[in-house]
Write an enzyme that holds these catalytic residues in place. Structure first.
Site, mmCIF file in Angstrom:
data_model
loop_
_atom_site.group_PDB
_atom_site.id
_atom_site.type_symbol
_atom_site.label_atom_id
_atom_site.label_comp_id
_atom_site.label_asym_id
_atom_site.label_seq_id
_atom_site.Cartn_x
_atom_site.Cartn_y
_atom_site.Cartn_z
ATOM 1 N N ASN A 148 42.491 40.205 29.611
ATOM 2 C CA ASN A 148 43.893 40.571 28.505
ATOM 3 C C ASN A 148 45.440 40.145 28.938
ATOM 4 O O ASN A 148 45.812 40.360 28.485
ATOM 5 C CB ASN A 148 43.746 42.100 29.510
ATOM 6 C CG ASN A 148 44.285 43.056 28.992
ATOM 7 O OD1 ASN A 148 44.835 43.372 26.799
ATOM 8 N ND2 ASN A 148 45.764 43.671 28.952
ATOM 9 N N ASP A 240 37.410 43.585 31.526
ATOM 10 C CA ASP A 240 38.296 44.480 32.687
ATOM 11 C C ASP A 240 39.131 44.709 31.305
ATOM 12 O O ASP A 240 39.699 43.936 30.505
ATOM 13 C CB ASP A 240 39.241 43.275 33.362
ATOM 14 C CG ASP A 240 39.960 44.998 34.251
ATOM 15 O OD1 ASP A 240 39.900 45.803 35.149
ATOM 16 O OD2 ASP A 240 41.832 44.246 33.988
ATOM 17 N N GLU A 285 35.049 47.681 30.713
ATOM 18 C CA GLU A 285 35.886 49.007 31.037
ATOM 19 C C GLU A 285 36.254 49.649 29.365
ATOM 20 O O GLU A 285 37.659 49.249 29.171
ATOM 21 C CB GLU A 285 36.240 48.675 31.899
ATOM 22 C CG GLU A 285 37.611 50.136 32.315
ATOM 23 C CD GLU A 285 38.610 49.333 33.434
ATOM 24 O OE1 GLU A 285 39.205 50.409 34.368
ATOM 25 O OE2 GLU A 285 39.369 48.495 33.023
#
Length: 544
Positions: A148, A240, A285
């Site tokens: 990200n 993540d 996640e």
């Protein structure tokens, strides 16, 4: 889940139908029953699909805190290798390494080089040795992959920030000082940060600038990074901040457009990685509701962490009250199954590196910690255990307090391999909370975890089976009861969550029949007698 897919048999008292209609009906019944690819339990007149989820137990490791082999006080990859036999003895079949790439932060979630190993942790050769030794022991290894955002220290960002004409400029989100932008950051603060005469987007923190996934070069690069690590021997990735690829702002993070864009990216990522390893395991996640999670299981992720369940299990252990896990999981699995075509595996857990540790949440109550473990390790999916939970380590935020050194030795001054990068303020008595202190204690929390994981590895129904409600009569809020089953095996799990002895009356339940033999028990000399079983306080039993 169990689904009635066919029903109706001819009874001897029924009037005969014309032969053509009978043949057509039989053909339709055969076609309907053979259409489902799911394994099933057969009973007279009915067929129930079994939502099998082949699984293994995963263990989350913060390498910095785990085991030190070179004496610098910092855990390393060779330290993980050195403790593979401990993990095998515990019974785990997979490990998740928190970020191991270079980073200016202790935690590693702001990467500066996606193709390298953090020098604090060792070398690429050390990693390859770890992967080879893990695979020799049939232990899979997945790595935290943070796509990200990068670090502001990453060369990509430095070049992009220094030169508006840089090819890396479009890899990030920049805006002019007076340019109108959305300021409602998805995690609560203003996501724009000043740099020179302009600003850049970093949802989580100013040191983590978000990448721009509308830029094809970013997508291609991230797929190449994933392929690189698979080629080193990793079995997959924990991804993540998976919903924040496009989810930058609170007002749009759960909009259809953002969810669709996230889903399409992760599908592209999964497809690209499958070119290197068709069996790659991806777990995301996505800290959100079932309806937000479900679309990610459509050819994007194999699993997503079950955050909602984690809270329910801890509340159940603390309050000594049944969480009714089977009911809530059946609802979730129906949604997940519809989204993924049945190709998903749940990922239950109790805590992780972002949450307060189990023993602190449960106020140091070891009996309640055992109950929480009993629930977790008898449910479907790949259970994830955060390092140190099996010995009852404590820790409350800030984050450093929940990522303290793993305690291996009983001595206060530590011993061989003990990491010392962070002072242990939450776990100050290793004579009680350490592997050495508990390893030979049959009543310890560590022994309880080892027992439960052992049961899971031995019993296919516990390891791979679906889940079905088993309603006690009369109802008992202090006892959890549910059926775990594959097409070939079914067992009943009974957990007494309370400090009082409980008498349970067993009954027959179709299509599973009756349960009358205790095959695994946390307490000795307990058996089913005349359809009843007496459960000692905080006990767990598997009945066949």
């Amino acid at each position: 889940m169990w689904k009635r897919v066919c029903e109706g048999t001819f009874s001897s008292g029924r009037k005969a139908c014309p032969i053509v209609l009978v043949m057509l009906l039989l053909l339709l019944l055969i076609a309907a029953c053979s259409a489902s690819p799911e394994p099933a339990i057969e009973t007279e007149g009915e067929r129930y699909e079994v939502d099998e989820q082949p699984s293994t137990v995963y263990y989350e490791i913060f390498v910095r805190s785990f085991y030190d082999t070179n004496g610098d006080g910092i855990g390393d990859l060779n330290g993980v290798t050195a403790k593979l036999d401990y993990l095998k003895q515990l019974g785990v079949g997979g490990i998740w390494l928190m970020p191991i790439q270079p980073s200016p932060s202790y935690h590693g979630y702001d990467v500066t080089d996606y193709y390298a190993i953090n020098p604090d942790y060792g070398t690429l050769e050390d990693l390859q040795k770890l992967l080879a030794e893990a695979h020799k022991r049939d232990i899979k290894v997945i790595m935290d992959l943070v796509v990200n955002h990068t670090s502001t220290e990453h060369p990509w960002f430095k070049k992009a920030a220094e030169d508006a004409a840089s090819p890396y400029r479009s890899w990030y989100h920049f805006a002019g000082k007076d340019e109108r932008v959305q300021a409602d950051g998805a995690v609560g603060s203003n996501p724009w940060h000043t740099i020179g005469s302009g600003r850049y987007l970093g949802v989580f923190w100013e040191g983590m600038p978000d990448l721009n996934f509308d830029e094809p070069a970013v997508r291609d690069e991230m797929i190449q990074i994933g392929q690189f690590w698979l080629e080193q021997g990793f079995d997959g990735f924990r991804l993540d901040a998976a919903k924040h690829i496009y989810g930058d702002f609170a007002s749009t993070v759960n909009s259809d457009a953002v969810k669709n864009n996230n889903q399409r990216w992760w599908q592209q990522f999964h497809s690209g990685l499958s070119e290197v390893n068709p069996g790659v395991f991806l777990i995301g996640e996505v800290w959100d509701s079932l309806s937000v999670i479900a679309p990610y299981l459509d050819r994007a992720f194999d699993s997503a962490f079950n955050f909602d369940l984690a809270g329910k299990l801890l509340r159940a252990a603390s309050s000594e009250s049944d969480p009714d896990a089977a009911f809530s999981l059946k609802r979730a699995y129906k949604l997940y199954g519809d989204a993924s075509g049945g190709a998903f595996t749940d990922a239950p857990f109790l805590s992780n590196h972002d949450q307060n540790r189990v023993m602190s949440v449960l106020n140091g109550n070891v009996a309640h910690a055992k109950t929480a473990a009993s629930l977790l390790l008898t449910l479907p999916g790949n259970p994830f255990i955060y390092y140190g939970e099996e010995i009852g380590m404590k820790g409350m935020k800030p984050d450093e307090r929940i990522r303290e050194p793993m305690l291996w030795h009983s001595a206060i001054d530590g011993g061989k391999g003990q990491t010392t990068w962070e002072h242990s303020s939450s776990n100050v008595d290793p004579s009680l909370v350490s592997v050495e202190a508990q390893l030979n204690d049959e009543q310890s929390l560590l022994a309880h975890y080892q027992m439960l994981i052992g049961w899971r590895n031995e019993l296919p129904a516990l390891r791979d089976g679906g889940i079905e409600e088993y309603r006690l009569d009369p109802p008992m809020s202090q006892v959890s009861s549910y059926i775990r089953a594959t097409a070939k095996e079914r067992v009943l799990v009974l957990i007494n969550l309370s400090k009082e002895q409980q008498m349970v009356k067993l009954h027959e339940q179709e299509p599973f029949g009756s349960f009358d033999k205790v095959i695994r028990a946390s307490h000795e000399d307990v058996a089913v007698q005349e359809g009843r079983i007496s459960l000692p306080p905080y006990s767990v039993f598997v009945v066949k």
